[in-house]
Design an enzyme around this catalytic site. Structure first.
Site, PDB file in Angstrom:
ATOM      1  N   ASP A   1      54.874 -48.423  57.049  1.00  0.00           N
ATOM      2  CA  ASP A   1      56.264 -48.073  57.323  1.00  0.00           C
ATOM      3  C   ASP A   1      56.391 -46.680  57.925  1.00  0.00           C
ATOM      4  O   ASP A   1      57.489 -46.261  58.295  1.00  0.00           O
ATOM      5  CB  ASP A   1      57.084 -48.149  56.028  1.00  0.00           C
ATOM      6  CG  ASP A   1      57.094 -49.549  55.436  1.00  0.00           C
ATOM      7  OD1 ASP A   1      57.089 -50.513  56.226  1.00  0.00           O
ATOM      8  OD2 ASP A   1      57.072 -49.682  54.203  1.00  0.00           O
TER       9      ASP A   1
ATOM     10  N   ASP B   1      57.291 -58.279  57.755  1.00  0.00           N
ATOM     11  CA  ASP B   1      57.681 -57.530  56.562  1.00  0.00           C
ATOM     12  C   ASP B   1      58.725 -58.279  55.749  1.00  0.00           C
ATOM     13  O   ASP B   1      58.617 -58.394  54.523  1.00  0.00           O
ATOM     14  CB  ASP B   1      58.227 -56.164  56.989  1.00  0.00           C
ATOM     15  CG  ASP B   1      57.833 -55.059  56.029  1.00  0.00           C
ATOM     16  OD1 ASP B   1      56.935 -55.289  55.210  1.00  0.00           O
ATOM     17  OD2 ASP B   1      58.420 -53.961  56.097  1.00  0.00           O
TER      18      ASP B   1
END
Length: 342
Positions: A262, A216
């Protein structure tokens, strides 16, 4: 899988008419961020609860898929290849045709995911006066002793009702691409992911979250790939909420966004800790509550930093340390660290 798609982040306002930017009000921004937090918590909470029952289910269609340490180690590599592949596709081919194919693909997946999500609620509200007929869909290959089952799916009238309602939402999404329809499908994907994707132990969870932490951060801060794909990708792989809802109502178009990755990735770790709580047989949910509060803290910190620095943030940068660190500290305090990792 939907959770192998890029983790879209909370993004900045888009230019309006190619020139000026819409400046959202403090109330609109607070409403958008608060709504995203609430929408992120719902699939984690209910998905974790359903994951406990999922382990006890005798229905083969509800059996979870177990993620091993090898799967967890390969996951960031697969996700990176998927993300970069989509980036190249959007650079080479027309966005219109790619998104058309993706829309049809997620239309089918969305209907199935939403139908599965609605099923337990339909079982409670379905009128007892109506007949609930049983059906079986069976596809076989060969004949006689060599006959093999390809598909053997059992369903009933309640399932057909769920499928019908889900199809209406699917047609609405396909025709209008409305943000509410997007969120309905996104929530269904997230809840199914948390419910049906099971980590085999805490160590595997740490490997998975650690690898995606690096993934990420690299793709958001190191390149423009993540943001480019997120803006071009028209599919319910993210939850969105308009900052200008108070000014423009349901036709609002200035969105704050949060990727399903997420939600699902920390969510399956939180669900694992709930199952660990259940296995301790102490009638407490210490580790689940700790990790759940840690997720709220991490997501709130993500939004605070994003709003302060006006730049898209890799949410896992804040969520991973919180979701792993808080429960580990709790286990150290309670003297159950070895038991947790065992």
């Amino acid at each position: 899988r939907h959770n192998l798609q890029p983790n879209d982040q909370l993004l900045l306002p888009e230019p309006v008419n190619g020139t000026a930017q819409f400046v959202s009000t403090a109330e609109g921004t607070a409403l958008a961020y608060g709504s995203l937090v609430l929408m992120a918590l719902l699939p984690i909470f209910f998905g974790a609860l359903r994951s406990v029952g999922c382990c006890k289910s005798k229905n083969s269609s509800d059996m979870p898929e177990t993620i091993t340490s090898r799967d967890a180690a390969r996951f960031p590599i697969i996700a990176s290849c998927t993300l970069f592949g989509l980036y190249l596709f959007f650079k080479i081919f027309s966005e219109e045709y790619i998104n058309l194919l993706l829309s049809v693909y997620f239309f089918v997946l969305g209907i199935l995911a939403l139908s599965h999500t609605m099923s337990p609620f339909m079982n409670r509200i379905f009128p007892t006066s109506l007949p609930n007929k049983q059906y079986q869909l069976l596809f076989t290959q060969g004949s006689g002793e060599n006959k093999e089952e390809i598909v053997n799916y059992e369903f009933d009238t309640k399932d057909l009702v769920c499928l019908g309602i889900s199809s209406v939402v699917g047609v609405w999404y396909l025709l209008k691409k409305h943000w509410i329809a997007n969120n309905v499908f996104g929530l269904a994907f997230a809840l199914n992911g948390v419910e049906l994707l099971h980590l085999n132990n805490v160590s595997t969870g740490c490997i998975l979250l650690g690898g995606l932490f690096v993934y990420d951060v690299f793709w958001v801060f190191g390149t423009n790939v993540m943001v480019t794909v997120a803006k071009s990708f028209e599919a319910p792989i993210k939850l969105v909420f308009p900052r200008d809802l108070l000014e423009r109502g349901l036709e609002a178009s200035n969105f704050a966004m949060l990727g399903l990755g997420d939600i699902v990735i920390p969510g399956i770790f939180i669900a694992l800790l709930l199952r660990f709580d259940v296995s301790l047989k102490k009638n407490t949910q210490t580790y689940f509550c700790t990790s759940f509060l840690a997720y709220i803290f991490g997501l709130g910190l993500t939004m605070f930093v994003m709003h302060t620095f006006k730049h898209a943030q890799p949410a896992l940068l804040y969520l991973v340390p919180a979701c792993i660190g808080f429960p580990v500290i709790m286990a150290l305090v309670k003297g159950e660290l070895t038991e947790m990792f065992r």
